[in-house]
Design an enzyme around this catalytic site. Sequence first.
Site, PDB file in Angstrom:
ATOM      1  N   CYS A 157       0.810  -1.221   0.000  1.00  0.00           N
ATOM      2  CA  CYS A 157       0.000   0.000   0.000  1.00  0.00           C
ATOM      3  C   CYS A 157       0.846   1.275   0.000  1.00  0.00           C
ATOM      4  CB  CYS A 157      -0.967  -0.013   1.173  1.00  0.00           C
ATOM      5  SG  CYS A 157      -0.197  -0.152   2.800  1.00  0.00           S
ATOM      6  N   HIS A 192      -3.280   0.859   7.305  1.00  0.00           N
ATOM      7  CA  HIS A 192      -3.418   0.914   5.854  1.00  0.00           C
ATOM      8  C   HIS A 192      -3.258   2.368   5.422  1.00  0.00           C
ATOM      9  CE1 HIS A 192      -4.568  -0.107   1.852  1.00  0.00           C
ATOM     10  NE2 HIS A 192      -5.773   0.412   1.910  1.00  0.00           N
ATOM     11  N   SER A 209      -4.536  -2.790  -1.957  1.00  0.00           N
ATOM     12  CA  SER A 209      -4.959  -3.526  -0.772  1.00  0.00           C
ATOM     13  C   SER A 209      -5.329  -4.947  -1.174  1.00  0.00           C
ATOM     14  CB  SER A 209      -6.153  -2.839  -0.102  1.00  0.00           C
ATOM     15  OG  SER A 209      -6.666  -3.617   0.959  1.00  0.00           O
TER      16      SER A 209
END
Length: 353
Positions: A157, A192, A209
């Site tokens: 990510c 994330h 992702s």
Amino acid sequence: MPGGRGAGSAFRRRSASVGPVSLERRVLREEDQDGDGEGEFRDEGVPFYVNRGGLPVDEATWERMWRHVAKIHPEGETMVQKIRGLPYLPKIPIPCVPSFQPSTSIVDRLEAIQRYTRELQYNHTGTQFYEIKKNRPLTGLMDLAREMIRESLPIKCLEAVILGIYLTNNMPGVERFPISFKTQFSGSYFRHIVLGIHCAGRFGTLGMSRREDLMFKAPGFRTLMDLVSEYEASYSKYWHSLKKVKIGQYVSHDPHSVEQIEWKHSVLDVERLSREELRRELERHTRDMRLKVVKGSSGSSSPPRERKRDVSSPHRGQASPHRRNSRSDRRPSAEKKSAEQKTLNDVGYQIRV
């Protein structure tokens, strides 16, 4: 709160600089696990290592990667030996970097960039191939993005954020900024990061992702609150509760800029803020980002106006009678005529240039 840095207010604003972390530190950090440091990190809750030796991968990193794969894969060492024992491996196609016609819309360009990012595939090896130091200047991170395109290896990510910045640099109507999420599931914390997009008054994201609904969001959200709420709803599908949101400032479109990315201009504790307080803080952050754009545009246009004020004719001297600085410099007409006559009598005939 577990993993927090102090028990201050529910939100904080801070500068972009991220200090160096000791290379001896080998714990799974609660904060900035995709930043600097040595040893094992976690991306969306899954442990991984970082390749610090560059490409091609050195022997020690290569063997460590396979050991880690054998440890985390369900088939373990059997799968590793099966792959490494093959006399040849199928050739993986290299995705093409998207190119656009001038008439291509912004939304179509963003979708093409997201397709390219997805074609690189998510990195499940447990070893991040590119070392990303968040405190590097933007020009260094753009060099890293070019290397990602050249090598076309799977990415995670944080790498997708750097790649997204590079691929949108030539889109001046699109502003980019990082958005980080911290969630909790079954007693563990997960992190994330995506690249926020703001264009034509709407917000969206680019990213990478394991989950389809945790990366790309088309720019159709009117406010940051709407965008964050969309991610919160996506996380709830996997029984994750959103704990923190960290939002950075707009990133420069100059690939040669030496400024650093401001990763955490606002740190919002979603758990402690009410919905109305969260909305107000996100609106405040939006105003801060717009203010940065206004300051940047006004700063670039000021110097020409300043220079124009100092320009004078090359044929006109500083003491030229055609330039008057104030009313006190003016003399009565009779005094003026007599002074001019005296000057002519003293020096004779002159040609004024």
